[in-house]
Write a protein that holds these residues in place. Sequence first.
Motif, PDB file in Angstrom:
ATOM      1  N   ILE A   7       0.836  -1.204   0.000  1.00 33.41           N
ATOM      2  CA  ILE A   7       0.000   0.000   0.000  1.00 33.41           C
ATOM      3  C   ILE A   7       0.869   1.252   0.000  1.00 33.41           C
ATOM      4  O   ILE A   7       0.660   2.166  -0.804  1.00 33.41           O
ATOM      5  N   LEU A   8       1.874   1.296   0.868  1.00 35.26           N
ATOM      6  CA  LEU A   8       2.721   2.488   0.955  1.00 35.26           C
ATOM      7  C   LEU A   8       3.515   2.715  -0.329  1.00 35.26           C
ATOM      8  O   LEU A   8       3.610   3.845  -0.824  1.00 35.26           O
ATOM      9  N   LYS A   9       4.052   1.651  -0.908  1.00 32.53           N
ATOM     10  CA  LYS A   9       4.828   1.772  -2.143  1.00 32.53           C
ATOM     11  C   LYS A   9       3.934   2.274  -3.287  1.00 32.53           C
ATOM     12  O   LYS A   9       4.340   3.142  -4.062  1.00 32.53           O
ATOM     13  N   VAL A  10       2.718   1.756  -3.365  1.00 32.17           N
ATOM     14  CA  VAL A  10       1.776   2.182  -4.408  1.00 32.17           C
ATOM     15  C   VAL A  10       1.400   3.649  -4.214  1.00 32.17           C
ATOM     16  O   VAL A  10       1.314   4.406  -5.180  1.00 32.17           O
ATOM     17  N   THR A  15       1.552   9.050  -6.164  1.00 34.76           N
ATOM     18  CA  THR A  15       1.706  10.465  -5.843  1.00 34.76           C
ATOM     19  C   THR A  15       2.713  11.114  -6.789  1.00 34.76           C
ATOM     20  O   THR A  15       2.457  12.197  -7.343  1.00 34.76           O
ATOM     21  N   GLU A  16       3.840  10.466  -6.997  1.00 35.04           N
ATOM     22  CA  GLU A  16       4.855  11.014  -7.903  1.00 35.04           C
ATOM     23  C   GLU A  16       4.347  11.052  -9.342  1.00 35.04           C
ATOM     24  O   GLU A  16       4.596  12.015 -10.070  1.00 35.04           O
ATOM     25  N   TYR A  17       3.623  10.034  -9.757  1.00 42.09           N
ATOM     26  CA  TYR A  17       3.053   9.984 -11.103  1.00 42.09           C
ATOM     27  C   TYR A  17       2.071  11.144 -11.307  1.00 42.09           C
ATOM     28  O   TYR A  17       2.115  11.837 -12.324  1.00 42.09           O
ATOM     29  N   PHE A  18       1.197  11.357 -10.325  1.00 42.51           N
ATOM     30  CA  PHE A  18       0.238  12.463 -10.418  1.00 42.51           C
ATOM     31  C   PHE A  18       0.954  13.817 -10.418  1.00 42.51           C
ATOM     32  O   PHE A  18       0.549  14.737 -11.127  1.00 42.51           O
ATOM     33  N   LYS A  19       2.014  13.948  -9.627  1.00 41.05           N
ATOM     34  CA  LYS A  19       2.787  15.201  -9.621  1.00 41.05           C
ATOM     35  C   LYS A  19       3.353  15.480 -11.011  1.00 41.05           C
ATOM     36  O   LYS A  19       3.277  16.606 -11.509  1.00 41.05           O
ATOM     37  N   ARG A  27      -1.247  13.534  -3.548  1.00 37.61           N
ATOM     38  CA  ARG A  27      -1.257  12.539  -2.465  1.00 37.61           C
ATOM     39  C   ARG A  27      -2.691  12.220  -2.054  1.00 37.61           C
ATOM     40  O   ARG A  27      -3.064  11.061  -1.885  1.00 37.61           O
ATOM     41  N   SER A  28      -3.487  13.243  -1.882  1.00 34.99           N
ATOM     42  CA  SER A  28      -4.876  13.057  -1.486  1.00 34.99           C
ATOM     43  C   SER A  28      -5.628  12.214  -2.512  1.00 34.99           C
ATOM     44  O   SER A  28      -6.356  11.276  -2.157  1.00 34.99           O
ATOM     45  N   ASP A  29      -5.461  12.529  -3.790  1.00 32.81           N
ATOM     46  CA  ASP A  29      -6.133  11.770  -4.836  1.00 32.81           C
ATOM     47  C   ASP A  29      -5.673  10.317  -4.847  1.00 32.81           C
ATOM     48  O   ASP A  29      -6.480   9.399  -5.023  1.00 32.81           O
ATOM     49  N   ALA A  30      -4.376  10.096  -4.667  1.00 29.78           N
ATOM     50  CA  ALA A  30      -3.849   8.729  -4.627  1.00 29.78           C
ATOM     51  C   ALA A  30      -4.475   7.949  -3.470  1.00 29.78           C
ATOM     52  O   ALA A  30      -4.883   6.796  -3.632  1.00 29.78           O
ATOM     53  N   GLU A  31      -4.584   8.586  -2.306  1.00 30.45           N
ATOM     54  CA  GLU A  31      -5.179   7.931  -1.140  1.00 30.45           C
ATOM     55  C   GLU A  31      -6.652   7.603  -1.367  1.00 30.45           C
ATOM     56  O   GLU A  31      -7.107   6.498  -1.063  1.00 30.45           O
ATOM     57  N   VAL A  32      -7.388   8.579  -1.872  1.00 30.78           N
ATOM     58  CA  VAL A  32      -8.825   8.381  -2.106  1.00 30.78           C
ATOM     59  C   VAL A  32      -9.055   7.235  -3.084  1.00 30.78           C
ATOM     60  O   VAL A  32      -9.890   6.355  -2.854  1.00 30.78           O
ATOM     61  N   LEU A  40     -11.550   0.315   1.451  1.00 30.17           N
ATOM     62  CA  LEU A  40     -11.097   0.712   2.784  1.00 30.17           C
ATOM     63  C   LEU A  40     -11.376   2.192   3.025  1.00 30.17           C
ATOM     64  O   LEU A  40     -11.609   2.951   2.087  1.00 30.17           O
ATOM     65  N   GLU A  41     -11.299   2.601   4.273  1.00 22.98           N
ATOM     66  CA  GLU A  41     -11.271   4.015   4.624  1.00 22.98           C
ATOM     67  C   GLU A  41      -9.826   4.490   4.465  1.00 22.98           C
ATOM     68  O   GLU A  41      -8.887   3.694   4.593  1.00 22.98           O
ATOM     69  N   ARG A  42      -9.635   5.773   4.204  1.00 20.17           N
ATOM     70  CA  ARG A  42      -8.274   6.290   3.994  1.00 20.17           C
ATOM     71  C   ARG A  42      -7.359   5.986   5.170  1.00 20.17           C
ATOM     72  O   ARG A  42      -6.193   5.629   4.975  1.00 20.17           O
ATOM     73  N   LEU A  43      -7.845   6.119   6.380  1.00 23.78           N
ATOM     74  CA  LEU A  43      -7.015   5.849   7.556  1.00 23.78           C
ATOM     75  C   LEU A  43      -6.486   4.420   7.547  1.00 23.78           C
ATOM     76  O   LEU A  43      -5.351   4.163   7.953  1.00 23.78           O
ATOM     77  N   GLN A  44      -7.295   3.490   7.065  1.00 25.22           N
ATOM     78  CA  GLN A  44      -6.881   2.088   7.045  1.00 25.22           C
ATOM     79  C   GLN A  44      -5.675   1.852   6.133  1.00 25.22           C
ATOM     80  O   GLN A  44      -4.928   0.898   6.330  1.00 25.22           O
ATOM     81  N   LEU A  45      -5.468   2.721   5.158  1.00 23.04           N
ATOM     82  CA  LEU A  45      -4.296   2.586   4.301  1.00 23.04           C
ATOM     83  C   LEU A  45      -3.022   2.660   5.138  1.00 23.04           C
ATOM     84  O   LEU A  45      -2.058   1.941   4.885  1.00 23.04           O
TER      85      LEU A  45
END
Length: 136
Positions: A7-10, A15-19, A27-32, A40-45
């Motif tokens: 999850i963290l690696k993805v 995030t870098e790809y979107f940047k 980052r927010s979009d990647a998490e959502v 999952l909920e974002r916190l669960q990531l």
Amino acid sequence: MGDAWTILKVLHWTTEYFKRRGIPQPRSDAEVLLAYALGLERLQLYLRYDQPLGDGELARFRELVKRRAAREPTQYITGRQEFWSLELEVTPATLIPRPETEVLVERALELIQRHPWRVLDLGTGSGAVAIALAHD
């Protein structure tokens, strides 16, 4: 297993790809999108950051990332938008409620508390303002 897409690696890669693509709030979009893809909920990531993703999960997420990279709004991809602490359904046929519209709800509630008015929200988009006023 060191090469597994966790999850963290993805999240970092996306995030870098979107940047690089000039996507606002990468980052927010990647998490959502990842939370949505995994159910999952974002916190669960972050509670499961070292969890490896399966091929099906990666494929599902990859499709969401492609859509966002093509500038499709995250809200239309997930079909959801939070507004006034409520989860609203949105589609391309509705307007996406904007955070600053919550100021309108705040002001309307102040007026309604002073004057017992009725409110009519007619043809104004997603209905988020009327829903928020009725909920409060």
